[in-house]
Motif scaffolding. Structure first.
Motif, PDB file in Angstrom:
ATOM      1  N   LEU A  75       0.848  -1.176   0.000  1.00 25.45           N
ATOM      2  CA  LEU A  75       0.000   0.000   0.000  1.00 25.45           C
ATOM      3  C   LEU A  75       0.888   1.231   0.000  1.00 25.45           C
ATOM      4  O   LEU A  75       1.729   1.406   0.871  1.00 25.45           O
ATOM      5  N   GLY A  76       0.689   2.107  -0.990  1.00 28.24           N
ATOM      6  CA  GLY A  76       1.506   3.316  -1.049  1.00 28.24           C
ATOM      7  C   GLY A  76       1.675   3.785  -2.483  1.00 28.24           C
ATOM      8  O   GLY A  76       0.979   3.323  -3.382  1.00 28.24           O
ATOM      9  N   PRO A  77       2.602   4.704  -2.737  1.00 28.08           N
ATOM     10  CA  PRO A  77       3.512   5.294  -1.736  1.00 28.08           C
ATOM     11  C   PRO A  77       2.885   6.461  -0.995  1.00 28.08           C
ATOM     12  O   PRO A  77       2.040   7.169  -1.529  1.00 28.08           O
ATOM     13  N   PHE A  78       3.356   6.679   0.242  1.00 25.22           N
ATOM     14  CA  PHE A  78       2.954   7.826   1.038  1.00 25.22           C
ATOM     15  C   PHE A  78       4.116   8.834   1.044  1.00 25.22           C
ATOM     16  O   PHE A  78       5.283   8.452   1.179  1.00 25.22           O
ATOM     17  N   ALA A  79       3.790  10.103   0.917  1.00 24.16           N
ATOM     18  CA  ALA A  79       4.824  11.126   0.768  1.00 24.16           C
ATOM     19  C   ALA A  79       5.565  11.416   2.060  1.00 24.16           C
ATOM     20  O   ALA A  79       6.682  11.914   2.032  1.00 24.16           O
ATOM     21  N   GLY A  80       4.967  11.118   3.209  1.00 23.98           N
ATOM     22  CA  GLY A  80       5.618  11.428   4.482  1.00 23.98           C
ATOM     23  C   GLY A  80       5.251  10.430   5.556  1.00 23.98           C
ATOM     24  O   GLY A  80       4.363   9.578   5.385  1.00 23.98           O
ATOM     25  N   THR A  81       5.941  10.551   6.691  1.00 21.28           N
ATOM     26  CA  THR A  81       5.701   9.625   7.797  1.00 21.28           C
ATOM     27  C   THR A  81       4.313   9.821   8.409  1.00 21.28           C
ATOM     28  O   THR A  81       3.702   8.867   8.878  1.00 21.28           O
ATOM     29  N   GLU A  82       3.817  11.070   8.410  1.00 20.11           N
ATOM     30  CA  GLU A  82       2.500  11.323   8.999  1.00 20.11           C
ATOM     31  C   GLU A  82       1.408  10.626   8.198  1.00 20.11           C
ATOM     32  O   GLU A  82       0.492  10.019   8.772  1.00 20.11           O
ATOM     33  N   ALA A  83       1.498  10.719   6.876  1.00 18.56           N
ATOM     34  CA  ALA A  83       0.485  10.061   6.041  1.00 18.56           C
ATOM     35  C   ALA A  83       0.549   8.546   6.205  1.00 18.56           C
ATOM     36  O   ALA A  83      -0.488   7.872   6.267  1.00 18.56           O
ATOM     37  N   ALA A  84       1.756   8.004   6.287  1.00 14.76           N
ATOM     38  CA  ALA A  84       1.893   6.559   6.480  1.00 14.76           C
ATOM     39  C   ALA A  84       1.368   6.130   7.842  1.00 14.76           C
ATOM     40  O   ALA A  84       0.728   5.075   7.977  1.00 14.76           O
ATOM     41  N   ALA A  85       1.622   6.935   8.866  1.00 14.66           N
ATOM     42  CA  ALA A  85       1.141   6.597  10.207  1.00 14.66           C
ATOM     43  C   ALA A  85      -0.387   6.638  10.272  1.00 14.66           C
ATOM     44  O   ALA A  85      -1.019   5.793  10.920  1.00 14.66           O
ATOM     45  N   GLU A  86      -0.994   7.633   9.602  1.00 13.73           N
ATOM     46  CA  GLU A  86      -2.451   7.712   9.570  1.00 13.73           C
ATOM     47  C   GLU A  86      -3.041   6.477   8.884  1.00 13.73           C
ATOM     48  O   GLU A  86      -4.047   5.911   9.335  1.00 13.73           O
TER      49      GLU A  86
END
Length: 249
Positions: A75-86
């Motif tokens: 699942l991804g990609p997420f641009a930052g750690t906050e988006a991935a954590a959410e």
């Protein structure tokens, strides 16, 4: 007297032995009853039409059912750690197991047109005067390592625009060069390992970022496959030079 006693004992023993040998009934083995056999159904093996049939083998035990193979998605990609954590929090609410992965990717972020470094700042300033005389007014003296006394003629985000500016400079006698500007960017992925009964719930999740996709990944590789940097020059050549001193004339 002793002789009579010994003789009497011998006679007694002889009588007992004769009684055992002559009068004791022999042991008879027990009689085992056999199943009745219908003689009219018996046929000799050598008779015609009689075939020997092998006994049916015992059925082999059924193999154990193997456990279902693990299912894995990326699942991804997420641009930052906050988006991935959410996204991880949303997966946890559905009791979905996942692991976070970071991918560092070299990306082309721009294209610089410049005149190679001159031996002295005075020569670089003379080149800039000639540029102004030829109608190129947006340029700057460069001081960064490796390009000291070079003259920047503009930074572009579209490769096609940068090359068009190179041709204009070449037409005026300037031997400018093109430099690809790179930047390392981090992208974050979530490796999700749902149970078979959780796959539909995982697929039903919607994400705000259109770039985030859910894709099967049978191998669950720790590092996603490398993606070649895609220059921004594939976009329509309608870009303008970046604002500031590094802009073409």
């Amino acid at each position: 007297m002793l002789k009579w006693i010994v003789g009497l004992l011998l006679l007694i023993n002889l009588g007992v032995l004769m009684w055992i040998l002559w009068y004791a009934e022999p042991e008879v083995p027990p009689i085992v009853e056999r199943a009745e056999v219908a003689p009219e159904k018996l046929r000799p093996i050598g008779e015609r039409g009689v075939h020997l049939q092998p006994r049916a083998p015992k059925p082999a035990p059924a193999p154990a059912t193997p456990p279902p193979e693990a299912i894995c998605f990326r699942l991804g990609p997420f641009a930052g750690t906050e988006a991935a954590a959410e996204a991880g929090r949303r997966l946890s609410e559905l009791q979905l197991a996942y692991e976070s992965r970071e991918e560092k990717q070299m990306t082309v972020t721009g294209f610089r047109v410049y005149l190679p470094p001159y031996k002295t700042p005075a020569l670089a300033e003379a080149a800039r005067r000639e540029l102004r005389r030829q109608g190129f007014r947006d340029h700057a003296l460069m001081t960064e390592a490796g390009l000291k006394n070079a003259v920047s003629l503009g930074v572009f985000t579209v490769e096609g625009n940068a090359r068009a500016h190179l041709r204009r400079l070449a037409g005026k006698g300037f031997k400018a060069q093109l430099q690809f500007l790179h930047q390392v960017k981090s992208h974050f992925w979530l490796e999700v390992r749902p149970r078979p009964d959780q796959v539909e719930a995982l697929r039903a999740l919607a994400w705000k970022d259109a770039a985030v996709k859910l894709a099967p990944d049978a191998a669950c590789a720790p590092v996603p496959p490398a993606v070649n940097p895609t220059p921004a020059g594939k976009a329509p050549p309608t870009d303008k030079p970046a604002a500031g001193t590094d802009s073409p004339g």
